[in-house]
Scaffold this active site. Sequence first.
Site, PDB file in Angstrom:
ATOM      1  CG  ASN A 150       3.325 -10.345   3.999  1.00 45.94           C
ATOM      2  OD1 ASN A 150       4.059  -9.686   3.261  1.00 45.94           O
ATOM      3  ND2 ASN A 150       2.018 -10.299   3.912  1.00 45.94           N
ATOM      4  CB  CYS A 191      -0.392  -7.669   4.945  1.00 47.59           C
ATOM      5  SG  CYS A 191      -1.486  -7.329   3.566  1.00 47.59           S
ATOM      6  NE  ARG A 248      -7.293  -2.933   6.108  1.00 48.89           N
ATOM      7  CZ  ARG A 248      -7.501  -3.582   4.950  1.00 48.89           C
ATOM      8  NH1 ARG A 248      -8.287  -4.647   4.915  1.00 48.89           N
ATOM      9  NH2 ARG A 248      -6.938  -3.173   3.834  1.00 48.89           N
ATOM     10  CD  GLU A 302      -2.903  -1.095   2.346  1.00 47.81           C
ATOM     11  OE1 GLU A 302      -2.946  -0.144   3.129  1.00 47.81           O
ATOM     12  OE2 GLU A 302      -3.529  -2.155   2.520  1.00 47.81           O
TER      13      GLU A 302
HETATM   14  N1  NAD Z   1      -3.829  -4.631   1.326  1.00 47.16           N
HETATM   15  C1  NAD Z   1      -2.646  -5.064   0.961  1.00 47.16           C
HETATM   16  O1  NAD Z   1      -1.642  -4.355   0.977  1.00 47.16           O
HETATM   17  C2  NAD Z   1      -2.479  -6.494   0.482  1.00 47.16           C
HETATM   18  C3  NAD Z   1      -1.304  -6.853  -0.210  1.00 47.16           C
HETATM   19  C4  NAD Z   1      -1.169  -8.163  -0.645  1.00 47.16           C
HETATM   20  C5  NAD Z   1      -2.161  -9.090  -0.388  1.00 47.16           C
HETATM   21  N2  NAD Z   1      -3.268  -8.723   0.311  1.00 47.16           N
HETATM   22  C6  NAD Z   1      -4.307  -9.735   0.526  1.00 47.16           C
HETATM   23  O2  NAD Z   1      -5.332  -9.539  -0.443  1.00 47.16           O
HETATM   24  C7  NAD Z   1      -6.612  -9.832   0.120  1.00 47.16           C
HETATM   25  C8  NAD Z   1      -7.515  -8.614  -0.005  1.00 47.16           C
HETATM   26  O3  NAD Z   1      -6.970  -7.568   0.772  1.00 47.16           O
HETATM   27  P1  NAD Z   1      -7.505  -6.061   0.675  1.00 47.16           P
HETATM   28  O4  NAD Z   1      -6.617  -5.251   1.557  1.00 47.16           O
HETATM   29  O5  NAD Z   1      -7.676  -5.696  -0.746  1.00 47.16           O
HETATM   30  O6  NAD Z   1      -8.953  -6.250   1.364  1.00 47.16           O
HETATM   31  P2  NAD Z   1     -10.128  -5.173   1.477  1.00 47.16           P
HETATM   32  O7  NAD Z   1     -10.779  -5.468   2.781  1.00 47.16           O
HETATM   33  O8  NAD Z   1      -9.617  -3.805   1.195  1.00 47.16           O
HETATM   34  O9  NAD Z   1     -11.118  -5.564   0.285  1.00 47.16           O
HETATM   35  C9  NAD Z   1     -11.829  -6.750   0.234  1.00 47.16           C
HETATM   36  C10 NAD Z   1     -13.107  -6.504  -0.559  1.00 47.16           C
HETATM   37  O10 NAD Z   1     -13.753  -7.755  -0.826  1.00 47.16           O
HETATM   38  C11 NAD Z   1     -15.158  -7.526  -0.822  1.00 47.16           C
HETATM   39  N3  NAD Z   1     -15.880  -8.816  -0.728  1.00 47.16           N
HETATM   40  C12 NAD Z   1     -16.062  -9.619   0.340  1.00 47.16           C
HETATM   41  N4  NAD Z   1     -16.758 -10.709  -0.014  1.00 47.16           N
HETATM   42  C13 NAD Z   1     -17.021 -10.614  -1.329  1.00 47.16           C
HETATM   43  C14 NAD Z   1     -17.693 -11.425  -2.277  1.00 47.16           C
HETATM   44  N5  NAD Z   1     -18.253 -12.582  -1.924  1.00 47.16           N
HETATM   45  N6  NAD Z   1     -17.762 -10.998  -3.556  1.00 47.16           N
HETATM   46  C15 NAD Z   1     -17.213  -9.845  -3.936  1.00 47.16           C
HETATM   47  N7  NAD Z   1     -16.561  -9.023  -3.081  1.00 47.16           N
HETATM   48  C16 NAD Z   1     -16.465  -9.404  -1.808  1.00 47.16           C
HETATM   49  C17 NAD Z   1     -15.343  -6.593   0.348  1.00 47.16           C
HETATM   50  O11 NAD Z   1     -16.585  -5.930   0.295  1.00 47.16           O
HETATM   51  C18 NAD Z   1     -14.145  -5.645   0.167  1.00 47.16           C
HETATM   52  O12 NAD Z   1     -14.474  -4.539  -0.633  1.00 47.16           O
HETATM   53  C19 NAD Z   1      -6.345 -10.283   1.545  1.00 47.16           C
HETATM   54  O13 NAD Z   1      -6.221 -11.670   1.586  1.00 47.16           O
HETATM   55  C20 NAD Z   1      -5.008  -9.642   1.868  1.00 47.16           C
HETATM   56  O14 NAD Z   1      -4.282 -10.339   2.854  1.00 47.16           O
HETATM   57  C21 NAD Z   1      -3.461  -7.438   0.724  1.00 47.16           C
END
Ligand code: NAD
Length: 449
Positions: free
Chosen positions: A214, A266, A334, A158
């Site tokens: 991570n 994360c 978060r 991010e």
């Molecule tokens: N944020 C980061 O920097 C980052 C980096 C690498 C990996 N990740 C991983 O990626 C994944 C997502 O992280 P994020 O930070 O983008 O999460 P986030 O919480 O920002 O977004 C998740 C989205 O999924 C939606 N959602 C939930 N259930 C759903 C469904 N059934 N259909 C459609 N949409 C649905 C939610 O409404 C939400 O908008 C996690 O597993 C996280 O660990 C995050």
Amino acid sequence: MKVTIFGSGYVGLVTGACLADSGNDVLCVDIDQRKIDMLNRGEIPIFEPGLEELVQANVKAGRLGFTSDIDEGVAHGLFQFIAVGTPSDEDGSADLQYVLAVAKSIGERMVDYRIVVDKSTVPVGTADKVRMTVQAELDRRDVTTEFDVVSNPEFLKEGDAIGDFMKPDRIVVGTDNPRTTELLRELYAPFNRSHDRVMPMDIRSAELTKYAANAMLATKISFMNELSNIAERVGADIEMVRHGIGSDSRIGYSFIYPGAGYGGSCFPKDVQALERTARQIDCPATLLQAVEAVNRNQKRTLFRKIEAHFEGDLKGKTIALWGLAFKPNTDDMREAPSRVLMESLWEAGATVRAFDPQAMEETKRIYGERDDLTLCASNEQAVEGADALVVVTEWKPFRSPDFTRLKAAMKTPVIVDGRNIYDPEMLKREGFVYYGIGRGEIMRGLVVK
Ligand SMILES: NC(=O)c1ccc[n+]([C@@H]2O[C@H](COP(=O)([O-])OP(=O)(O)OC[C@H]3O[C@@H](n4cnc5c(N)ncnc54)[C@H](O)[C@@H]3O)[C@@H](O)[C@H]2O)c1
């Protein structure tokens, strides 16, 4: 190529915008109607540098769309990306309910070949669960359509997510079917031009690679934080030590900054999830337990410094906070260290005046209106009448303030520098009481009350 992305959060939105920008036809699906409505109005629900422009340009070009209609999503893409959240369960393991709900939705609706790409961070074995969930729905419908499940973990940071996606260090593709590796290679070709970054591997190794990355980074941070506590008590300056060890190419300078503990969506949850996985298979991850424990302790360090300075009496004190997001260039709060600090200050009877360049709305959303929190329009405003200033997040605009004005605005000139961005000697000359992280300032006579 036609791509559907389930989940329009940090990962889904960045993935969608970047894949659309390289010419693909992308449909982002989210169950959060508020988010989809905002996106369809051209508003971006999160702050990520460059994302708004990228989304708007690609929507305008007709390559990027947003919907809450799952039927439309499953019908659209050959690639069905899963980029939904995997938060911590009560016991710290990854909660897979959102991932498996998407898998079920796909299985309920697909009528021809689909590649289900798991981009969410998920424990080893999840691809098997996704496959079984999709298959169970196909069986229930008596449909014999082929599909593949791929693990393609995301490594973006991010604050620099677009850069990371466009110029990735690696593109991990975990699959048991070489045909899908080739299709993903094709999809990622625009991000893979200067040299081959695609790393094909088996699915379980791909799933574990994300946690390993991570956990390694979190370990570096906790190591430095632990060392900073030692430095503080033996009268050494961790910043000197950091330079001293960073110059060793086997160690390197990156990710060895001491601070207020790691946060974000994360590291905390992924270290915990990996530790819980290890426990479940009777292979205790002692090091990861320590990484977590050190981090929990470090998140209290800023409060402890303030509490010690005011000799345990914080009732009626006003503390200014610069930075609320868990790191600069994001609005994500978060697991942010600022939250632990604010909540401890409130519990001790202090009032908080806070400023963050991007996370003010998010703070309002989390804490609402309260008498002991004033959200200020600028960092200068936050310090007015403050008994102490705590720098929690190292945003660039906080790096060189006008210390004379700062001192004049504050009730007492006390700075707790949670990111070691200031020079302790200089602040002493300016008449401040300075506390850093691991800088041995008390032993070195830099704290003059
Ligand atoms: N944020 C980061 O920097 C980052 C980096 C690498 C990996 N990740 C991983 O990626 C994944 C997502 O992280 P994020 O930070 O983008 O999460 P986030 O919480 O920002 O977004 C998740 C989205 O999924 C939606 N959602 C939930 N259930 C759903 C469904 N059934 N259909 C459609 N949409 C649905 C939610 O409404 C939400 O908008 C996690 O597993 C996280 O660990 C995050």
